[in-house]
Structures are given as C-alpha cells and as structure tokens.
Design an enzyme around this catalytic site. Structure first.
Site, mmCIF file in Angstrom:
data_model
loop_
_atom_site.group_PDB
_atom_site.id
_atom_site.type_symbol
_atom_site.label_atom_id
_atom_site.label_comp_id
_atom_site.label_asym_id
_atom_site.label_seq_id
_atom_site.Cartn_x
_atom_site.Cartn_y
_atom_site.Cartn_z
ATOM 1 N N GLY B 52 11.340 -79.251 -11.156
ATOM 2 C CA GLY B 52 11.893 -80.127 -12.183
ATOM 3 C C GLY B 52 13.418 -80.083 -12.182
ATOM 4 C CB CYS B 141 8.337 -77.872 -19.204
ATOM 5 S SG CYS B 141 8.856 -76.162 -18.910
ATOM 6 N N GLY B 252 -4.322 -77.031 -10.965
ATOM 7 C CA GLY B 252 -4.739 -75.909 -11.786
ATOM 8 C C GLY B 252 -5.631 -74.944 -11.029
ATOM 9 N N GLY B 253 -5.065 -73.802 -10.667
ATOM 10 C CA GLY B 253 -5.851 -72.713 -10.091
ATOM 11 C C GLY B 253 -6.473 -72.981 -8.743
#
Ligand SMILES: Cc1cc2nc3c(=O)[nH]c(=O)nc-3n(C[C@H](O)[C@H](O)[C@H](O)COP(=O)(O)OP(=O)(O)OC[C@H]3O[C@@H](n4cnc5c(N)ncnc54)[C@H](O)[C@@H]3O)c2cc1C
Ligand SMILES: Cc1cc2nc3c(=O)[nH]c(=O)nc-3n(C[C@H](O)[C@H](O)[C@H](O)COP(=O)(O)O)c2cc1C
Ligand code: FES
Lengths: 280, 312
Positions: B52, B141, B252-253
């Site tokens: 970012g 965020c 995610g993961g």
C-alpha cells in the site's frame, strides 16, 4: 577455521532457501544449545549475517527462527548455531536429531564491517549475543586487527565455555602491553568479575584506547555500550534483534527507529547497525 | 486435450489479464524484487500486488509490529509504512516495468487517511505509474488510526471512496475489502464501478502478554493472518461471489494449490498468496504449479470452468 575470503570482503550473496542436515545438536550450557549442520549457506554467509531457520513438525507456529552463527566453514559446508531455548520454536529446534533435515533462508542482512580507522577493537557480548561476536573475533584475527573481548552472562552456568576457549585461542595472551584480553563477568559473580559487561567496559576503556567497538546482546546492555562509546568517540557497531516475519525485507515487520527519523529494517539494513544511528 | 498442452490457466480480473490466477497479497511480497533470489517472479506469477502506497510517505507504526500467535496465525501492525507514490515509483518503477515486459501483471495499491488523500494518491499513480496494470484501493487496513478500515466500514463509506477514485483512472480498479459484510459492501462497490474485489484483509485481533499486561504488538488491536483464517476467508469469498458479478481475488491463509483451488471453487477468479510468502518464499511459484495440476486432475481444458464450481 576458515571463512571464505570473498565472504570476508562483505560481498552480498543473494538470499535463498537452502537445505540443512543436522550432524550434532546438544546442550552446551544451562538452557543454551549448539547445533552443527551441513548446508550450502556456510560458504555464502559473512560474519554478523544470519539465517532464518524452519523448525519442522509444528504447523501451529509458522514463523522461522532467526539465528546468527558462530562458525561457518566453507570447505566442509558446516554452520554452527548457538541458541538459547526461550520458547516453543527454540525448544523444538533443540529436539532436532542427527540426520534431521529442514530449510533455512539465508544469508540474511548485513554483517560486521572491518574497522575503518587504525586502532584496537573492543568486542562486548552478553548472553546469546556471543555467537556473532565469536564470528567477529575470527574476522578481526584474520585481518590482523588487535582486539579485546568482554563476555557477560547472568551466571557461570550460562557461559558457553567452549566459545570462551575459542575466543582465548583467537586472542592469545602474548604477555606484552597490548596482549589481547578476554574478560568474563557474571551478574552474580560466579565466574569472572561480578557485575555487568558495561562496568567492565568502563574500566577497560579508561585504560586502553579503542577505535571501534562491536556489540551483541540484550538491548539494555547494547544501549549502555553505545552510550560509553559515544562519550569516548569510539565507533560502535551493534547487532540488533527484532521479531521477524520474513528476514529478507518483504514485510516491514522488523523496524528499527533511526535518530535521523523514520525506520530502517533490521533484517535488510541490519542486523548490524552503526550504534549512533539508531534510537536506543 | 493433448497430454502436454495442459489446461488454459489465464484469467481476467476485471480487465487485468493474468497468465494464471496466482497473485500476491499486498504487504507480504515487498514489491516483488525481494523474491527474485527465490524464483523468476515476472515469468512465473499471474500478477503481483505491491505494498500500500499513499500520496506522501508514511512512517508506519513503532516496534513491535509482529507477534506469532501459535495457532497457525500471526498478528501484524505495520501501519502501511511506505515511501509515498513518487518514492515508490523512483525506487521500484523500472523493476515493475520489467515484470510487465515478462508478462506478469502489476497491481499498485492505493492507501489514504481521507477521501482527499485517496484522490491525491490515485492522481499521482495515474501520472507516475504507467507500468501499473491496474490499482487496488485499500479500504480495509486495520492498523492505521484514521482512514484504512474505517473508510470501508459501511456500504455508504466504501461507495464514497469508489466514487472519489473512479473518475481518476480508466485502468481497472480492484477494491481490497475488510472481513465483514462482504456481500452488502461488495454490491455497493460494484454499483460505483469497481472492476473487481479482493478479500479478505487481515481480521482484527488482539494478543496480550499477561505478565506485562501489554499488547504483544505496538497497538491494542492488529491484523490476524495466516492458515488459521483460511476457512473464514473462503466463506467470505463465497458470500461475496454470490452477491456480485465482478470478479473476485480470494485472499486468506493460502499455503498450497489446494487452498487456492478452494477459493476458486468458492467463486474467486484469482487468488493471492499472503503470509505464506514470508515463511516459504517460493510458495506462490509452487501454488502456480499445484493449481495447474489440480485443473488437470479435474479434467478441464480451462481453469475458468472451475470458478464458482463449488457444488452445494
Ligand atoms: C538477527 C537475529 C539473530 C539472532 N541470533 C540469535 C542467536 O544466535 N542465538 C539465540 O539464542 N537467539 C538469537 N536470536 C533470537 C531468537 O531468534 C529468538 O530467541 C527466537 O526466535 C525465539 O523463538 P521461540 O519460538 O523459541 O520463542 P517465542 O516463544 O517466540 O518467544 C520467547 C521470547 O523470545 C522473544 N523473541 C521471539 N522472537 C524473537 C526475535 N526474533 N528476536 C528477539 N527476541 C525474540 C519473545 O519476545 C519472547 O520474550 C536472534 C534474533 C535475531 C533477530
Ligand atoms: C505483514 C503484513 C503486511 C500487510 N500489509 C498490507 C497492506 O499494505 N495492504 C493490504 O491491503 N493488506 C496488507 N496485509 C494483508 C494481506 O494482504 C492479506 O490480505 C492478509 O494477510 C490475509 O492473507 P494471508 O492470510 O494469506 O496473509 C498485510 C499482511 C501482513 C501479514
Ligand atoms: S522481517 Fe520482513 S522486512 Fe524484516
């Protein structure tokens, strides 16, 4: 013990993932272990750089363990790590058996630099800050830089005897004025002088002039060493520790506050920093 | 299908064409260059998403920024440390241009504390970053005091960010979503012209050192990521995919091809490898191979046939 000349020159080898195979892993002091392993990293790594070790067999703890090394032997591809068992990761590391294999990311970071000015060097190690200081001593000995060493621990049982012997071997007492000294101290007085490394250092620098100091150990100790050096205008390199996500500059998790403002990354810009540049 | 042809792996993430569905999650891949020692990023991945970046440099949060949680998860509070758009382009522009030449899409992530800051960052990117295949707007965020997740907390707030940045570029816009109300917020973003959605960002969490009674990171709450959040992320991708028509990047993961395949079956067009990059630097490259093997095993000629092919 040999270190490849080109690693001494500080040429940065690209960080990679390398396999390793354990050929010994045993307790060498109270709560302190030594692992010796075969790995190609041994011929790439320079004193003060570190490796980020994956401990097999536990999917609950996902981060690797950053560790400095005490000995890297290029010819036999052997790396020696000396580590304190302080939590789950290092406990599992101590359970690795001869013949077990895993991977390490390395070489990581920037290691020790040779002194830029003529003169003696002073090495100050506390606790398991000792391994990279031993690697530093070897680097200085090979470069014919005179040095003295101060090694501190909480108590005698925590001192890693064989590394003290190694330092004495690297720093032989030549019986002259500038004989290299290896001074040992403990918080409780059970070995060497009673007191902190910074107490011993204050006495020593009153006696002998130094151009450069190298330090690794607990943060309060390194802060004390940095303060004493600043007062006497002695250049000081300190090897810092941070929690690390990657070890190669990808996550910005290992920030070190700089005097000039902003942050550096411990894993990429360090772990060795000019002590005057970081906020203690 | 001839034996060595293999299934077609190319996908289109809202106008961002990717040679395969594998992307990297912002903040866990540096800006790509850090991984060149492990594999040839540009010739391997479908896309990378950069860290970012805001209009002007941000310092980020003080140490400690990271804790290991022990349940296959980590907690981070980096707080979007970045050199600002100009600094970012100066340092990485040439490298990222090189990735494009090798056929890897480059997604630049836009961060801000306020609508004005998002707009300013977007304008600067539009002007300075011709190498960007598209942009990802970070409205999720959890580690900054103002903006960030607050900007994406409700459908109305998220829509406002989208309305602000949409007129500023014709390149594809992906929006990075927080792990809540994904169907509702996803619909609001789609209505304002988002080309794709990426989810999830880290899940807000806490870890307290009970001896010192302090947080184990620099702020009381921080972001949880890693294998532990995978099942939650798959569920959210599935919920969101059923609510919108725009493509989704599932995050995610993810640690292996099977995790990535789950995301695709749940409705993701592309996937991003995140935390796994840190501990297994070659992970994303391995996911590319494993995903292709899975598509092969499923007997399809094109991976697109498997998007949303979950049977319930
Ligand atoms: C560049 C570098 C070199 C290092 N070299 C050595 C070495 O040669 N020998 C050695 O014994 N240790 C070294 N360490 C510290 C070592 O990495 C940690 O002790 C280890 O990661 C703890 O893992 P754990 O799972 O056993 O403990 P955890 O259960 O994770 O934590 C136990 C305690 O150790 C602290 N800790 C955890 N990770 C770190 C870390 N990365 N740095 C400092 N403290 C930490 C925690 O805050 C906690 O108080 C080094 C650290 C760094 C960053
Ligand atoms: C160290 C770290 C830094 C991150 N920085 C960003 C960021 O700058 N922007 C963003 O949108 N997400 C950021 N994330 C979130 C990831 O992109 C991703 O959404 C999240 O970690 C979940 O995926 P994972 O479980 O695979 O890691 C960060 C995550 C981590 C662990
Ligand atoms: S540990 Fe990831 S940047 Fe230093």
């Amino acid at each position: 013990m040999t270190i490849q000349p080109d690693s001494l020159a500080g040429t940065a080898s690209a960080t990679g993932v390398h396999g390793f195979e354990v050929f010994s892993n045993e307790a060498v002091a109270d709560g302190v272990w030594r692992m010796r392993c075969h790995t190609p990293v041994a011929s790439l790594i320079a004193p003060g750089q570190f490796v980020n070790v994956a401990v097999p067999g536990d999917s609950a703890h996902i981060l690797r363990i950053p560790l400095s090394f005490s000995v890297a032997q290029a010819t036999s591809q052997t790396l020696e790590l000396v580590y304190a068992v302080v939590g789950e990761g290092t406990r599992r590391l101590s359970c690795m058996r001869v013949g077990d294999t895993s991977t390490m990311v390395g070489p990581c970071g920037n290691g020790w630099a040779l002194p830029t000015h003529e003169g003696r060097a002073l090495l100050v190690a506390g606790g398991v800050g000792l391994p990279p200081i031993v690697a530093c001593a070897r680097m200085l000995a090979e470069a014919s830089v005179g040095f003295d060493v101060i090694v501190g621990a909480q108590t005698s049982a925590k001192h890693v005897e064989y590394l003290l012997d190694e330092l004495r071997r690297l720093a032989p007492d030549e019986g002259c004025d500038c004989a290299r000294k290896v001074l040992v101290c403990t918080d409780d007085g059970t070995l060497g002088t009673r007191g902190f490394t910074t107490d011993v250092m204050a006495d020593l620098i009153a006696d002998r002039p130094y151009a450069q100091a190298y330090t690794c150990g607990p943060t309060p100790m390194m802060a004390g060493v940095a303060r004493l050096c600043a007062k006497r205008d002695i250049a000081c390199q300190a090897s810092l520790e941070r929690m690390m996500g990657c070890g190669f500059g990808a996550c910005s998790c290992c920030n070190v506050a700089l005097v000039a403002g902003g942050y550096a990354l411990c894993c990429k810009d360090g772990p060795v920093f000019d002590a005057r540049e970081v906020v203690w | 299908m001839s034996k060595d042809a293999g299934p077609r792996m190319a996908v289109n993430l809202g106008g961002i064409t990717m040679r395969n569905p594998v992307n990297t999650a912002s903040g866990t891949f540096g800006n790509g260059e850090q991984f060149e020692g492990f594999y040839d990023v540009g010739s391997t991945l479908g896309a990378i998403t950069c860290k970012g970046v805001s209009a002007i440099p941000w310092e980020g949060n003080p140490a400690p920024r990271l804790a290991e949680l022990g349940g296959a998860a980590i907690l981070n509070s980096v707080g979007l440390q970045n050199p600002g758009v100009a600094g970012f382009v100066g340092r990485y522009g040439e490298y990222l241009q090189g990735l494009r030449r090798k056929g890897c899409a480059v997604i630049c992530q836009v961060a801000g504390h306020s609508l004005e800051e998002y707009a300013r960052a977007m304008e600067l990117f539009e002007e300075l970053a011709p190498f960007a295949s598209g942009f990802e707007i970070n409205i999720s965020c959890p580690n900054i005091a103002a903006g960030g997740a607050a900007m994406g907390a409700t459908p109305a707030a998220a829509a406002e960010v989208m309305r602000t940045v949409r007129p500023l570029t014709t390149r594809p816009i992906v929006v990075k979503m927080a792990p809540h109300d994904v169907a509702e917020i996803g619909r609001a973003l789609e209505a304002e012209g988002a080309d794709a959605l990426s989810l999830i960002n880290t899940i807000p969490g806490m870890s307290i050192d009970v001896r010192t009674r302090r947080s184990r990171v620099c702020r009381p709450t921080a972001g949880v990521s890693g294998p532990a959040i995978h099942a939650i992320a798959v569920r959210m991708v599935w919920e969101c995919a059923r609510a919108v028509k725009v493509p989704i990047c599932g995050i995610g993961g993810i640690t292996c091809g099977e995790d990535a395949a789950e995301m695709i079956l749940a409705g993701a067009t592309a996937i991003s490898v995140g935390t796994a990059n840190l501990v297994d630097p070659a992970c994303a490259a391995r996911v590319v191979e494993e995903l292709e093997q899975w598509a092969c095993d499923q007997g399809v000629t094109d991976i697109n046939e498997l998007i949303g092919a979950f049977e319930c």
